[in-house]
Design an enzyme around this catalytic site. Sequence first.
Site, mmCIF file in Angstrom:
data_model
loop_
_atom_site.group_PDB
_atom_site.id
_atom_site.type_symbol
_atom_site.label_atom_id
_atom_site.label_comp_id
_atom_site.label_asym_id
_atom_site.label_seq_id
_atom_site.Cartn_x
_atom_site.Cartn_y
_atom_site.Cartn_z
ATOM 1 N N SER A 44 38.196 48.786 29.013
ATOM 2 C CA SER A 44 38.207 48.904 30.469
ATOM 3 C C SER A 44 39.614 49.086 31.006
ATOM 4 C CB SER A 44 37.586 47.668 31.110
ATOM 5 O OG SER A 44 37.700 47.766 32.513
ATOM 6 N N LYS A 69 31.089 44.508 27.795
ATOM 7 C CA LYS A 69 31.643 45.582 28.650
ATOM 8 C C LYS A 69 30.615 46.003 29.702
ATOM 9 C CE LYS A 69 34.412 48.861 30.113
ATOM 10 N NZ LYS A 69 33.665 49.737 30.969
ATOM 11 N N HIS A 125 30.650 43.469 32.324
ATOM 12 C CA HIS A 125 31.883 43.700 33.094
ATOM 13 C C HIS A 125 31.623 44.762 34.170
ATOM 14 C CE1 HIS A 125 35.302 46.347 33.930
ATOM 15 N NE2 HIS A 125 36.087 45.282 33.829
ATOM 16 N N ASN A 126 30.995 45.839 33.761
ATOM 17 C CA ASN A 126 30.740 46.918 34.716
ATOM 18 C C ASN A 126 29.749 46.490 35.795
ATOM 19 O OD1 ASN A 126 32.378 48.376 32.973
ATOM 20 N ND2 ASN A 126 31.217 50.258 33.261
ATOM 21 N N GLU A 181 31.631 44.634 38.150
ATOM 22 C CA GLU A 181 32.451 45.637 38.869
ATOM 23 C C GLU A 181 31.645 46.260 40.023
ATOM 24 O OE1 GLU A 181 34.363 48.611 36.230
ATOM 25 O OE2 GLU A 181 33.404 50.141 37.452
HETATM 26 C C1 6PG Z 1 36.256 50.529 33.380
HETATM 27 C C2 6PG Z 1 35.260 51.260 34.224
HETATM 28 C C3 6PG Z 1 34.852 52.528 33.553
HETATM 29 C C4 6PG Z 1 34.186 53.511 34.474
HETATM 30 C C5 6PG Z 1 32.861 53.073 34.975
HETATM 31 C C6 6PG Z 1 32.546 53.688 36.295
HETATM 32 O O1 6PG Z 1 35.965 49.404 33.058
HETATM 33 O O2 6PG Z 1 37.295 51.111 33.084
HETATM 34 O O3 6PG Z 1 34.145 50.460 34.401
HETATM 35 O O4 6PG Z 1 34.122 52.180 32.430
HETATM 36 O O5 6PG Z 1 35.038 53.811 35.521
HETATM 37 O O6 6PG Z 1 31.926 53.454 34.035
HETATM 38 O O7 6PG Z 1 31.223 53.685 36.408
HETATM 39 P P1 6PG Z 1 30.383 54.425 37.487
HETATM 40 O O8 6PG Z 1 30.744 55.876 37.414
HETATM 41 O O9 6PG Z 1 29.003 54.141 37.043
HETATM 42 O O10 6PG Z 1 30.764 53.829 38.794
#
Ligand code: 6PG
Length: 483
Positions: free
Chosen positions: A131, A185, A188-189, A192
């Site tokens: 990430s 991960k 984590h997302n 996010e």
């Molecule tokens: C990270 C982000 C990366 C990516 C996401 C965005 O941890 O660096 O999460 O993995 O930017 O997948 O996801 P979306 O396009 O689904 O918002």
Amino acid sequence: MTTAAANIGVVGLAVMGSNLARNLASREGNTVAVYNRSYERTELLISEHPEAGFIASETIDQFVASLAKPRTAIIMVQAGKGTDAVISQLTERFEPGDIIVDGGNALFTDTIRREKEVSSHGINFVGAGISGGEEGALKGPSIMPGGSAEAYKTLGPILSSIAAIAEGEPCVTHVGTDGAGHFVKMIHNGIEYADMQLIAEAYDILRQAGGYTPAEIADIFTEWNGGELESFLIEITAEVLKQVDAKTGKPLVDVILDQAGSKGTGVWTVQTSLNLGVPVSGIAEAVFARSLSSQAAQRAAVDGLPADAVKWSVEDRTEFVEDVRRALYASKLVAYAQGFDAIRAGAAEYGWSIDLGAVSKIWRGGCIIRAQFLNRIADAYKTNPQLPSLLFDPYFKKAVAGAVSSWRQVVAKASLAGIPVPAYASSLSYYDGLRSERLPAALVQGQRDFFGAHTYQRVDMPGTFHTLWSGDRSEVEAVPSTH
Ligand code: 6PG
């Protein structure tokens, strides 16, 4: 033909792969082999970055030959079929003891499947969540590797050398076996997504109810970033809100189409958590909010639906902003609490031993959800690894206690004003549900028993029961355990 001199290789040289390769090359002791399906991209990378001393290969055979043993290659291609294709190319050429790392956003169940398949050839397969976006890949991401402990012996030092550093510690830990890294991960997302949606709701309230301009809200976020909300997402939100569109002179946020995209990791988090029975309601609302925003035709078609809203009259602006901030903080804590619950449940289901404190520590730097209060989360799980919910940790319990009144005010007033706050509201409802001594689930059980004889349990005696619902008075019968 190249000579076997690289201790690490990268396959897939789009932005993430190129940046990760450059990061690896910049660290003492690494020699990096690079390979991309189309050679033009490889040529571009090596011509733009001669300082990296890459060993470039035109074919996969040359690439494999350029790796010192045990061969270690990180795949940085888009998750899905492409990943499978590269894995099989490498598996055909690698030898027992070599290591294949998938650094993409793979679905953890794919990683479990791939690990089984690749390890049957004696080759190590490591699914590693990475990430931090483009910049993180280049300067130091947060890395969540799964796979075997044996593979981590070779891989650990390499990953530690490129990871972000938070308070002196590299943001990488061996999360658990097979798909554990990609699972973490994924969560984590999910967090996010929730975090971003909550911030967006805070912005919307400040704008719609408070009448602040995007530039003023940017200043508010900058101020918030100096306190307990300090985090990468709050910081970049201020930057996004400050941006002025060169073409129109308007705030950029006003010319961006209000339809949020997604690549699927949020959906996976929710699907997985539903299967595990973990209520990640804040994360789910964030995913749904993106879906709703993207229903362009439907939104246009229902234009003019009545609101019957009550204007939110803001009397004390300082208090108003502070209420929104506190509500954001409390809702954010719910998202993290739910995410950690999902990790715990996933670990139990898939047989991983995941140290939640270690996970919070590696999220303190490099990753998208990096935040100051992850230190507190790490402390909470260190003090009590069996913590029933993050919200029950003394520090966070106190933090929520200080915010809950503001939280209620904000959710209630936003609802009255007709401002959609799905993540704020569902987080508060989750909190109220969690702390309720008695829930109306008792009634749901009664309904289920009524129409489907699904049975229920009683508060006053053990066993399983079914009610004979006909007649004035219901009769209760104990149901044998085989029922
Ligand atoms: C990270 C982000 C990366 C990516 C996401 C965005 O941890 O660096 O999460 O993995 O930017 O997948 O996801 P979306 O396009 O689904 O918002």
